[in-house]
Motif scaffolding. Structure first.
Motif, PDB file in Angstrom:
ATOM      1  N   SER A 178       0.842  -1.200   0.000  1.00 37.58           N
ATOM      2  CA  SER A 178       0.000   0.000   0.000  1.00 37.58           C
ATOM      3  C   SER A 178       0.880   1.255   0.000  1.00 37.58           C
ATOM      4  CB  SER A 178      -0.924  -0.041   1.222  1.00 37.58           C
ATOM      5  OG  SER A 178      -1.630   1.158   1.329  1.00 37.58           O
ATOM      6  N   ILE A 179       1.936   1.250   0.822  1.00 40.63           N
ATOM      7  CA  ILE A 179       2.841   2.411   0.864  1.00 40.63           C
ATOM      8  C   ILE A 179       3.491   2.609  -0.512  1.00 40.63           C
ATOM      9  CG2 ILE A 179       5.018   3.276   1.836  1.00 40.63           C
ATOM     10  CD1 ILE A 179       4.260   1.773   4.455  1.00 40.63           C
ATOM     11  N   LEU A 180       4.000   1.520  -1.081  1.00 42.98           N
ATOM     12  CA  LEU A 180       4.736   1.640  -2.356  1.00 42.98           C
ATOM     13  C   LEU A 180       3.805   2.076  -3.490  1.00 42.98           C
ATOM     14  CD1 LEU A 180       7.062  -1.479  -1.973  1.00 42.98           C
ATOM     15  CD2 LEU A 180       7.739   0.934  -1.856  1.00 42.98           C
ATOM     16  N   ALA A 181       2.583   1.551  -3.491  1.00 43.76           N
ATOM     17  CA  ALA A 181       1.637   1.941  -4.554  1.00 43.76           C
ATOM     18  C   ALA A 181       1.296   3.423  -4.431  1.00 43.76           C
ATOM     19  CB  ALA A 181       0.371   1.085  -4.455  1.00 43.76           C
ATOM     20  N   LYS A 182       1.094   3.883  -3.203  1.00 40.51           N
ATOM     21  CA  LYS A 182       0.748   5.304  -3.023  1.00 40.51           C
ATOM     22  C   LYS A 182       1.934   6.199  -3.401  1.00 40.51           C
ATOM     23  CE  LYS A 182      -2.449   4.358   0.801  1.00 40.51           C
ATOM     24  NZ  LYS A 182      -3.711   4.468   0.098  1.00 40.51           N
ATOM     25  N   LEU A 183       3.151   5.743  -3.061  1.00 47.62           N
ATOM     26  CA  LEU A 183       4.342   6.537  -3.400  1.00 47.62           C
ATOM     27  C   LEU A 183       4.512   6.656  -4.903  1.00 47.62           C
ATOM     28  CD1 LEU A 183       7.226   5.377  -1.033  1.00 47.62           C
ATOM     29  CD2 LEU A 183       6.197   7.670  -1.176  1.00 47.62           C
ATOM     30  N   LYS A 184       4.213   5.544  -5.589  1.00 50.53           N
ATOM     31  CA  LYS A 184       4.391   5.512  -7.050  1.00 50.53           C
ATOM     32  C   LYS A 184       3.534   6.590  -7.711  1.00 50.53           C
ATOM     33  CE  LYS A 184       2.759   1.910  -8.976  1.00 50.53           C
ATOM     34  NZ  LYS A 184       2.270   0.761  -9.672  1.00 50.53           N
ATOM     35  N   ASN A 185       2.359   6.824  -7.152  1.00 50.39           N
ATOM     36  CA  ASN A 185       1.431   7.769  -7.775  1.00 50.39           C
ATOM     37  C   ASN A 185       1.522   9.170  -7.197  1.00 50.39           C
ATOM     38  OD1 ASN A 185       0.380   5.672  -9.343  1.00 50.39           O
ATOM     39  ND2 ASN A 185      -0.905   4.994  -7.637  1.00 50.39           N
ATOM     40  N   ALA A 186       2.422   9.371  -6.244  1.00 55.45           N
ATOM     41  CA  ALA A 186       2.456  10.671  -5.565  1.00 55.45           C
ATOM     42  C   ALA A 186       3.560  11.556  -6.139  1.00 55.45           C
ATOM     43  CB  ALA A 186       2.700  10.458  -4.082  1.00 55.45           C
TER      44      ALA A 186
END
Ligand code: BTN
Length: 248
Positions: A178-186
């Motif tokens: 969840s952290i990595l997916a959110k970082l990818k899109n931020a």
């Protein structure tokens, strides 16, 4: 006590949408930040992530160690190659992304203590360390106490874990993904995350202590993550780095 599900690179990659080649899981390492830094210097692409079951020399800000016992924490480093390498923007973005991931996976609303710590009911459950910014990349290190039931004496009064806070052992693979997916899109260049950072802030509007013992009022956090304070004599000041204390 239920054992945590082992970290698994395939699961983290699948759930986060990252290519499997970008995700490394280590059993033990000195520091995931240190390991990822050497990959970054050798040209690893943005999005590369390193997780470990334990760290023998996990580190926090201001030269402090980060308690990293086996199997009970999430020790994660992610490589960013953003247009901005301002550590303040990256750290504040990471704090928001991690807080949102904890809420998504554990249903727990956590607060942010300026600048890099996540707190629940007055105790720290996560620290964030941004390093390397300025070399064309930034290493974002995130350490979360997941299922710790006990802490060493110096941490016991000030630390907690997700398990203590919500009574369940969080799935670290889902949390990391969840952290990595959110970082990818931020985008740390955009200040959009700052409204959420301020909403979760533990210090805004409160009296805080500076390292020199002075008491000041925290009146704002600017888009670069600096803390805006007003001293007893009414003089406004901007604090870009360091740490403040707060009575909780
Ligand atoms: C702090 O509490 O001041 C920051 C702690 C950051 C800890 C994480 S764990 C993963 C990564 N590797 C490290 O050595 N430190 C960060």
């Amino acid at each position: 006590m239920p054992s945590p599900v082992p970290l698994d690179a395939g699961t983290v990659a699948r759930l986060s949408g990252l290519d499997l080649s970008l995700v490394t899981v280590l059993q033990t390492v000195d520091s995931t930040n240190e390991y990822l830094k050497s990959l970054a210097k050798n040209g690893a692409p943005a999005g590369t992530a390193v997780l470990a079951e334990t760290q023998t020399a996990g580190r926090g800000r201001l030269g402090r160690p980060f308690f990293s016992p086996p199997g009970s924490g999430l020790y994660l480093s992610a490589l960013l190659r953003p247009a901005t390498l301002d550590p303040g923007r990256i750290t504040t973005l990471a704090a928001v992304v991690t807080a949102e991931a904890i809420e998504e996976i554990c249903g727990l609303e956590v607060a942010i203590k300026w600048v890099n710590d996540l707190f629940f009911e007055g105790k720290k459950l996560c620290g964030i360390l941004t390093e390397g910014a300025g070399n064309g990349f930034a290493i974002l290190g995130i350490g979360i106490n997941v299922s710790n039931r006990a802490f060493p004496p110096e941490l016991a009064p000030i630390a907690t874990s997700l398990e203590r806070a919500c009574g369940k052992v969080a799935d670290r693979n889902r949390l990391a993904a969840s952290i990595l997916a959110k970082l990818k899109n931020a985008d740390p260049c955009s200040a959009a995350h700052m409204a959420e950072y301020r909403r979760r802030s533990l210090v805004l509007g409160r009296e805080v202590g500076l390292p020199n013992g002075e008491r000041v009022r925290a009146v704002g956090i600017d888009d670069d993550g600096a803390l805006c304070v007003v001293g007893a004599d009414g003089t406004p000041r901007r604090i870009a780095t360091g740490e403040v204390s707060i009575k909780l």
